[in-house]
Design an enzyme around this catalytic site. Sequence first.
Site, PDB file in Angstrom:
ATOM      1  N   ARG A   1      16.364   1.687   7.540  1.00 35.96           N
ATOM      2  CA  ARG A   1      16.317   0.469   6.715  1.00 35.96           C
ATOM      3  C   ARG A   1      17.657   0.098   6.100  1.00 35.96           C
ATOM      4  O   ARG A   1      17.872  -1.056   5.735  1.00 35.96           O
ATOM      5  CB  ARG A   1      15.231   0.592   5.627  1.00 35.96           C
ATOM      6  CG  ARG A   1      15.504   1.603   4.563  1.00 35.96           C
ATOM      7  CD  ARG A   1      14.313   1.697   3.582  1.00 35.96           C
ATOM      8  NE  ARG A   1      14.440   2.851   2.716  1.00 35.96           N
ATOM      9  CZ  ARG A   1      15.096   2.855   1.564  1.00 35.96           C
ATOM     10  NH1 ARG A   1      15.668   1.754   1.125  1.00 35.96           N
ATOM     11  NH2 ARG A   1      15.179   3.945   0.851  1.00 35.96           N
TER      12      ARG A   1
ATOM     13  N   ASP B   1      -5.460   0.777   7.952  1.00 33.57           N
ATOM     14  CA  ASP B   1      -6.703   1.040   7.208  1.00 33.57           C
ATOM     15  C   ASP B   1      -6.416   1.486   5.781  1.00 33.57           C
ATOM     16  O   ASP B   1      -7.207   2.205   5.166  1.00 33.57           O
ATOM     17  CB  ASP B   1      -7.519   2.113   7.943  1.00 33.57           C
ATOM     18  CG  ASP B   1      -6.746   3.430   8.024  1.00 33.57           C
ATOM     19  OD1 ASP B   1      -5.516   3.423   7.725  1.00 33.57           O
ATOM     20  OD2 ASP B   1      -7.344   4.466   8.361  1.00 33.57           O
ATOM     21  N   GLU B   2      -5.272   1.041   5.236  1.00 35.87           N
ATOM     22  CA  GLU B   2      -4.883   1.520   3.909  1.00 35.87           C
ATOM     23  C   GLU B   2      -5.904   1.176   2.825  1.00 35.87           C
ATOM     24  O   GLU B   2      -6.164   1.997   1.928  1.00 35.87           O
ATOM     25  CB  GLU B   2      -3.504   0.946   3.519  1.00 35.87           C
ATOM     26  CG  GLU B   2      -2.366   1.604   4.272  1.00 35.87           C
ATOM     27  CD  GLU B   2      -0.989   1.121   3.830  1.00 35.87           C
ATOM     28  OE1 GLU B   2      -0.018   1.825   4.107  1.00 35.87           O
ATOM     29  OE2 GLU B   2      -0.876   0.048   3.217  1.00 35.87           O
TER      30      GLU B   2
ATOM     31  N   THR C   1      15.926  -4.616  -7.983  1.00 33.96           N
ATOM     32  CA  THR C   1      15.590  -3.273  -7.520  1.00 33.96           C
ATOM     33  C   THR C   1      14.225  -2.869  -8.055  1.00 33.96           C
ATOM     34  O   THR C   1      13.654  -3.547  -8.912  1.00 33.96           O
ATOM     35  CB  THR C   1      16.696  -2.278  -7.963  1.00 33.96           C
ATOM     36  OG1 THR C   1      16.381  -0.980  -7.453  1.00 33.96           O
ATOM     37  CG2 THR C   1      16.818  -2.182  -9.469  1.00 33.96           C
TER      38      THR C   1
ATOM     39  N   GLY D   1       0.806  -1.213   0.000  1.00 32.31           N
ATOM     40  CA  GLY D   1       0.000   0.000   0.000  1.00 32.31           C
ATOM     41  C   GLY D   1       0.837   1.260   0.000  1.00 32.31           C
ATOM     42  O   GLY D   1       0.349   2.345   0.307  1.00 32.31           O
TER      43      GLY D   1
ATOM     44  N   ASN E   1       4.452   3.494  -1.846  1.00 36.60           N
ATOM     45  CA  ASN E   1       4.828   4.147  -3.115  1.00 36.60           C
ATOM     46  C   ASN E   1       4.829   3.159  -4.282  1.00 36.60           C
ATOM     47  O   ASN E   1       4.205   3.397  -5.322  1.00 36.60           O
ATOM     48  CB  ASN E   1       6.244   4.730  -3.001  1.00 36.60           C
ATOM     49  CG  ASN E   1       6.386   5.681  -1.842  1.00 36.60           C
ATOM     50  OD1 ASN E   1       5.706   6.696  -1.786  1.00 36.60           O
ATOM     51  ND2 ASN E   1       7.272   5.362  -0.907  1.00 36.60           N
TER      52      ASN E   1
ATOM     53  N   HIS F   1      24.394  -0.411   0.975  1.00 34.04           N
ATOM     54  CA  HIS F   1      23.947   0.419   2.107  1.00 34.04           C
ATOM     55  C   HIS F   1      24.731   0.148   3.395  1.00 34.04           C
ATOM     56  O   HIS F   1      25.278   1.080   3.979  1.00 34.04           O
ATOM     57  CB  HIS F   1      22.441   0.238   2.353  1.00 34.04           C
ATOM     58  CG  HIS F   1      21.594   0.895   1.304  1.00 34.04           C
ATOM     59  ND1 HIS F   1      20.302   0.495   1.025  1.00 34.04           N
ATOM     60  CD2 HIS F   1      21.849   1.911   0.464  1.00 34.04           C
ATOM     61  CE1 HIS F   1      19.814   1.238   0.064  1.00 34.04           C
ATOM     62  NE2 HIS F   1      20.721   2.103  -0.306  1.00 34.04           N
TER      63      HIS F   1
ATOM     64  N   PHE G   1      -2.225  -3.731   5.629  1.00 32.08           N
ATOM     65  CA  PHE G   1      -1.681  -2.902   6.707  1.00 32.08           C
ATOM     66  C   PHE G   1      -2.680  -1.812   7.115  1.00 32.08           C
ATOM     67  O   PHE G   1      -3.178  -1.063   6.271  1.00 32.08           O
ATOM     68  CB  PHE G   1      -0.380  -2.258   6.228  1.00 32.08           C
ATOM     69  CG  PHE G   1       0.320  -1.456   7.287  1.00 32.08           C
ATOM     70  CD1 PHE G   1       0.713  -2.037   8.484  1.00 32.08           C
ATOM     71  CD2 PHE G   1       0.576  -0.110   7.074  1.00 32.08           C
ATOM     72  CE1 PHE G   1       1.353  -1.295   9.450  1.00 32.08           C
ATOM     73  CE2 PHE G   1       1.221   0.644   8.039  1.00 32.08           C
ATOM     74  CZ  PHE G   1       1.607   0.047   9.231  1.00 32.08           C
TER      75      PHE G   1
HETATM   76  P1  NAD Z   1       6.968   2.236   1.346  1.00 34.92           P
HETATM   77  O1  NAD Z   1       7.811   2.866   2.400  1.00 34.92           O
HETATM   78  O2  NAD Z   1       6.048   3.127   0.579  1.00 34.92           O
HETATM   79  O3  NAD Z   1       6.141   1.060   1.996  1.00 34.92           O
HETATM   80  C1  NAD Z   1       5.274   1.374   2.965  1.00 34.92           C
HETATM   81  C2  NAD Z   1       4.141   0.385   2.895  1.00 34.92           C
HETATM   82  O4  NAD Z   1       4.556  -0.857   3.456  1.00 34.92           O
HETATM   83  C3  NAD Z   1       2.973   0.837   3.695  1.00 34.92           C
HETATM   84  O5  NAD Z   1       2.165   1.702   2.933  1.00 34.92           O
HETATM   85  C4  NAD Z   1       2.312  -0.478   4.005  1.00 34.92           C
HETATM   86  O6  NAD Z   1       1.510  -0.923   2.928  1.00 34.92           O
HETATM   87  C5  NAD Z   1       3.474  -1.423   4.144  1.00 34.92           C
HETATM   88  N1  NAD Z   1       3.817  -1.549   5.561  1.00 34.92           N
HETATM   89  C6  NAD Z   1       4.421  -0.652   6.351  1.00 34.92           C
HETATM   90  N2  NAD Z   1       4.564  -1.108   7.600  1.00 34.92           N
HETATM   91  C7  NAD Z   1       4.020  -2.344   7.604  1.00 34.92           C
HETATM   92  C8  NAD Z   1       3.852  -3.328   8.580  1.00 34.92           C
HETATM   93  N3  NAD Z   1       4.278  -3.172   9.834  1.00 34.92           N
HETATM   94  N4  NAD Z   1       3.264  -4.470   8.209  1.00 34.92           N
HETATM   95  C9  NAD Z   1       2.838  -4.669   6.947  1.00 34.92           C
HETATM   96  N5  NAD Z   1       2.969  -3.759   5.971  1.00 34.92           N
HETATM   97  C10 NAD Z   1       3.546  -2.621   6.303  1.00 34.92           C
HETATM   98  O7  NAD Z   1       7.910   1.422   0.390  1.00 34.92           O
HETATM   99  P2  NAD Z   1       8.103   1.695  -1.150  1.00 34.92           P
HETATM  100  O8  NAD Z   1       8.675   3.049  -1.341  1.00 34.92           O
HETATM  101  O9  NAD Z   1       6.851   1.314  -1.838  1.00 34.92           O
HETATM  102  O10 NAD Z   1       9.247   0.658  -1.481  1.00 34.92           O
HETATM  103  C11 NAD Z   1       9.010  -0.734  -1.649  1.00 34.92           C
HETATM  104  C12 NAD Z   1      10.365  -1.387  -1.776  1.00 34.92           C
HETATM  105  O11 NAD Z   1      11.072  -0.799  -2.872  1.00 34.92           O
HETATM  106  C13 NAD Z   1      11.264  -1.189  -0.556  1.00 34.92           C
HETATM  107  O12 NAD Z   1      12.001  -2.354  -0.360  1.00 34.92           O
HETATM  108  C14 NAD Z   1      12.172  -0.046  -0.944  1.00 34.92           C
HETATM  109  O13 NAD Z   1      13.404  -0.115  -0.280  1.00 34.92           O
HETATM  110  C15 NAD Z   1      12.324  -0.294  -2.439  1.00 34.92           C
HETATM  111  N6  NAD Z   1      12.654   0.932  -3.187  1.00 34.92           N
HETATM  112  C16 NAD Z   1      11.825   2.010  -3.161  1.00 34.92           C
HETATM  113  C17 NAD Z   1      12.136   3.131  -3.920  1.00 34.92           C
HETATM  114  C18 NAD Z   1      11.230   4.337  -3.996  1.00 34.92           C
HETATM  115  O14 NAD Z   1      11.557   5.275  -4.713  1.00 34.92           O
HETATM  116  N7  NAD Z   1      10.094   4.365  -3.329  1.00 34.92           N
HETATM  117  C19 NAD Z   1      13.290   3.136  -4.696  1.00 34.92           C
HETATM  118  C20 NAD Z   1      14.117   2.007  -4.704  1.00 34.92           C
HETATM  119  C21 NAD Z   1      13.769   0.903  -3.955  1.00 34.92           C
END
Ligand code: NAD
Length: 404
Positions: free
Chosen positions: A331, A37-38, A144, A10, A12, A218, A35
């Site tokens: 992270r 109330d998404e 990635t 839910g 990005n 990282h 997760f």
């Molecule tokens: P995010 O931070 O948006 O994910 C948050 C989501 O994870 C929440 O909306 C929820 O749906 C879920 N979540 C959060 N806490 C939770 C919990 N305790 N239990 C269950 N679900 C939970 O992550 P993102 O930006 O969508 O990234 C997804 C993956 O892609 C990650 O591994 C991130 O490192 C990687 N990534 C992201 C980007 C980016 O630009 N957003 C870039 C490169 C890699």
Amino acid sequence: NPVRVLICGGGNAAHVMAGLAATRQGVEVRVLTIFADEADKWTEAMKLRGFNVIIKGHRGQPDIDLQANPFTVSKYPEEVVPGCDLVVFAVPAYGHAQYLNAMKPFLKPGSLLVALPGSSGFEFEVNDVLKDVAKSISVMTFDTLPWAARLKEYGHSVEVLGIKKVIHGALHGNCETVFPHDRNAVETLQYLVGEVPVLDVSGHILGITLLSPNAYVHPTMMYAEWANWDGQPVSRAPLLYHGVTDSSIKEMTQVHEEVEGLAKRIMELRPNVDLSKVKGLFPYILEIYEDHILDKSNLKTAFLSNTAYEGLRFPMVATEDGKLSPDFNNRYLSEDIPYGLVVIRGIAEIVGVDTPHIDKVLLWSQEKLGKEFLIDGHIAGKHVPESRSPQAYGMTTLDEILWM
Ligand code: NAD
């Protein structure tokens, strides 16, 4: 018949994946977000205002605003999992097991699970959680996320800030029965994400576990910046990739060479296992960020001149005196150690490859996290079950790691 696609998550990534897929013809999109109330928030926002993916224009190009067709978002697996051909995990690695457990009773035999991105050990976790069900499904995992993405308005709009040129994946299993028509599994996923990035899918799935760059980049960056820190809070967060030095580049190269050495050793032991995706860090970074790197002279200039890294700084926490200290629970350690470096170190142990540089970074990182994974030279610490190392699942042989 439409291809039925389920997006898990839910945040990005889930917003972009769902939105892009829902602009395509012949695709039925569903979202599972368990997760908080998404699901309700997303459904409500979409009902009122629709759903848009905004691709930000670069170098003076205008933004592209894509309107998605309506789709279902639910927190109940029984509503959205049955009948799905393809399931995309677009959540941080710590969420994978929850989704696998939730969907296990409803998965269609022959369906394909895609992790975008997977992080190291995704395939081990699938096997462990799904058990017998795992035999009837296929797994595809990527190194990635295709995009740099940021939610604009929850459930209504998301911005794609950058798109990678190519991402690397591998497929385990045979999912041809589910994709019998004009597009195979990889072509179907490519159709959903669009023309870029190119999805380069080949080799053994373990190749992606070893290749996943966050696992070693990282933690090694954190180590190089903070291992000799004097403990005094600073007034500004140091630059991340744009702050690399000869010494941090050396640390990263040494760690990466151990990962490459591990891949080579496995290929010597099992010549039919293709881990050739695990190549040098410099060519890898050049390939992914080709259009963003202004000075391609060497690894250091490639980091320093990569426009996709602009403005990125080390994660910090505020101190009482208004200054900043490094955030060791971010992270970069809390995910990239248990779902990254520990997995690689655990594989090296089973294969019998020494990894002194990985060990140095891992010992420092686990101490900062207050965890014990590596102890007396073995992945046997008390927090191993929290990791996705082979040891966490009781694997002791290379054949088990290779799912043979
Ligand atoms: P995010 O931070 O948006 O994910 C948050 C989501 O994870 C929440 O909306 C929820 O749906 C879920 N979540 C959060 N806490 C939770 C919990 N305790 N239990 C269950 N679900 C939970 O992550 P993102 O930006 O969508 O990234 C997804 C993956 O892609 C990650 O591994 C991130 O490192 C990687 N990534 C992201 C980007 C980016 O630009 N957003 C870039 C490169 C890699």
